[in-house]
Design an enzyme around this catalytic site. Sequence first.
Site, PDB file in Angstrom:
ATOM      1  N   CYS A  33      88.705   9.139  23.569  1.00 33.43           N
ATOM      2  CA  CYS A  33      88.646  10.506  24.097  1.00 33.43           C
ATOM      3  C   CYS A  33      87.240  10.913  24.506  1.00 33.43           C
ATOM      4  O   CYS A  33      86.351  11.020  23.651  1.00 33.43           O
ATOM      5  CB  CYS A  33      89.188  11.468  23.044  1.00 33.43           C
ATOM      6  SG  CYS A  33      89.006  13.211  23.482  1.00 33.43           S
ATOM      7  N   TRP A  66      98.264  11.915  16.939  1.00 33.49           N
ATOM      8  CA  TRP A  66      97.138  11.099  16.508  1.00 33.49           C
ATOM      9  C   TRP A  66      97.322  10.676  15.050  1.00 33.49           C
ATOM     10  O   TRP A  66      97.577  11.497  14.182  1.00 33.49           O
ATOM     11  CB  TRP A  66      95.832  11.879  16.645  1.00 33.49           C
ATOM     12  CG  TRP A  66      95.461  12.269  18.035  1.00 33.49           C
ATOM     13  CD1 TRP A  66      95.523  13.521  18.574  1.00 33.49           C
ATOM     14  CD2 TRP A  66      94.963  11.416  19.077  1.00 33.49           C
ATOM     15  NE1 TRP A  66      95.090  13.511  19.877  1.00 33.49           N
ATOM     16  CE2 TRP A  66      94.742  12.225  20.212  1.00 33.49           C
ATOM     17  CE3 TRP A  66      94.685  10.054  19.146  1.00 33.49           C
ATOM     18  CZ2 TRP A  66      94.250  11.713  21.409  1.00 33.49           C
ATOM     19  CZ3 TRP A  66      94.192   9.538  20.337  1.00 33.49           C
ATOM     20  CH2 TRP A  66      93.976  10.371  21.456  1.00 33.49           C
ATOM     21  N   ARG A  98     100.087  21.220  20.348  1.00 38.32           N
ATOM     22  CA  ARG A  98      99.757  19.829  20.070  1.00 38.32           C
ATOM     23  C   ARG A  98      98.519  19.777  19.175  1.00 38.32           C
ATOM     24  O   ARG A  98      97.691  20.670  19.191  1.00 38.32           O
ATOM     25  CB  ARG A  98      99.442  19.082  21.366  1.00 38.32           C
ATOM     26  CG  ARG A  98     100.592  18.952  22.335  1.00 38.32           C
ATOM     27  CD  ARG A  98     100.133  18.228  23.606  1.00 38.32           C
ATOM     28  NE  ARG A  98      99.208  19.033  24.397  1.00 38.32           N
ATOM     29  CZ  ARG A  98      97.959  18.699  24.678  1.00 38.32           C
ATOM     30  NH1 ARG A  98      97.455  17.560  24.201  1.00 38.32           N
ATOM     31  NH2 ARG A  98      97.193  19.477  25.415  1.00 38.32           N
ATOM     32  N   GLU A 116      87.508  23.193  19.939  1.00 43.52           N
ATOM     33  CA  GLU A 116      87.111  23.284  21.347  1.00 43.52           C
ATOM     34  C   GLU A 116      85.746  22.617  21.514  1.00 43.52           C
ATOM     35  O   GLU A 116      84.745  23.090  20.972  1.00 43.52           O
ATOM     36  CB  GLU A 116      87.047  24.748  21.783  1.00 43.52           C
ATOM     37  CG  GLU A 116      87.364  24.979  23.252  1.00 43.52           C
ATOM     38  CD  GLU A 116      86.314  24.406  24.181  1.00 43.52           C
ATOM     39  OE1 GLU A 116      85.133  24.701  23.973  1.00 43.52           O
ATOM     40  OE2 GLU A 116      86.692  23.644  25.101  1.00 43.52           O
ATOM     41  N   TYR A 164      90.724  13.453  36.226  1.00 43.16           N
ATOM     42  CA  TYR A 164      92.103  13.668  35.773  1.00 43.16           C
ATOM     43  C   TYR A 164      92.933  14.344  36.863  1.00 43.16           C
ATOM     44  O   TYR A 164      94.157  14.160  36.929  1.00 43.16           O
ATOM     45  CB  TYR A 164      92.110  14.505  34.487  1.00 43.16           C
ATOM     46  CG  TYR A 164      91.731  13.693  33.269  1.00 43.16           C
ATOM     47  CD1 TYR A 164      92.711  13.110  32.472  1.00 43.16           C
ATOM     48  CD2 TYR A 164      90.406  13.478  32.931  1.00 43.16           C
ATOM     49  CE1 TYR A 164      92.373  12.341  31.366  1.00 43.16           C
ATOM     50  CE2 TYR A 164      90.047  12.710  31.835  1.00 43.16           C
ATOM     51  CZ  TYR A 164      91.037  12.145  31.047  1.00 43.16           C
ATOM     52  OH  TYR A 164      90.701  11.377  29.962  1.00 43.16           O
TER      53      TYR A 164
END
Length: 289
Positions: A33, A66, A98, A116, A164
């Site tokens: 990530c 995860w 999520r 965040e 993305y």
Amino acid sequence: MTKTPVPHFSGILGSAAYPIEAGRYRLIWSEICPWSQRIAILRRLLGLEDIISEGKVNPVITEQGWQFSLDEGQRDPVLDIDYLMAIYKQTDADYPGRATIPVIVEVTTKKIVNNESQEIMLQLETNFSDFVKADAPDLYPENLRAEIDALNAILLEEINQGVYKVKAAKTQADYEKYFNIFFNRLDELDARLADRRFLFGEQLTDSDIRLYVSLARFDVAYYTTFHANRNHLTDFPNLWRYAKELYQIPAFRETTNFDAIKKGFALNNLEGNPNHIIPLGPDTSIWNK
């Protein structure tokens, strides 16, 4: 498929509610990530390993989200959970979204402080000045903050999220639009780096972390999986030199796992890779040259 919205936990590290104490907080991230790697890089650059511990989830997402399957017993040894969703539910029993990374967890209460990445970066850079190591770089200097913020907004829109948008395009026209925005910006950044070491000259800044995490995934994932394939990172003379120099800094190199990135992007792309093939290339040893 439309993703479920992610509610925001917005606690402030260094505030009265969340004072800075050694071992009180834990960063949960994954090597796949880019959003969470930038926190992992920042933590090491500032020398906050004794203040904030870290746990890593498997780069391949399961149906339950995860998973801490990299740890013995497939449980995080500090939080004693098997899936990241557990800590979200412990924070809010009615949590509807999520479970995302990165996330900062208060170890004493086993509840989320913040999830965040932009806010976490800012808090580490501005609220931890009394705790960073003596030789840590000033990644968000006051005299450059306006310029850093302006460049970061561009990096977010056209690079970090921009690639993305290339992947998510539903029409040829949209694909070409975002493809051109992405590569035109990379061309401009390559030109910017022609006569400077980092994005703001000799000084390493927050912006370099944000750009690096996308560059590290360019050839091993974005080029193929996202069809961002006008050329490779290695074809940009200045961006490639710059990315390799950042990779030589331990905080960048030690958080960059190319095999995990390839595996995660390949196996999390079920629609595009139904046979679960993990690419053998490209040769990432060239990052050390």
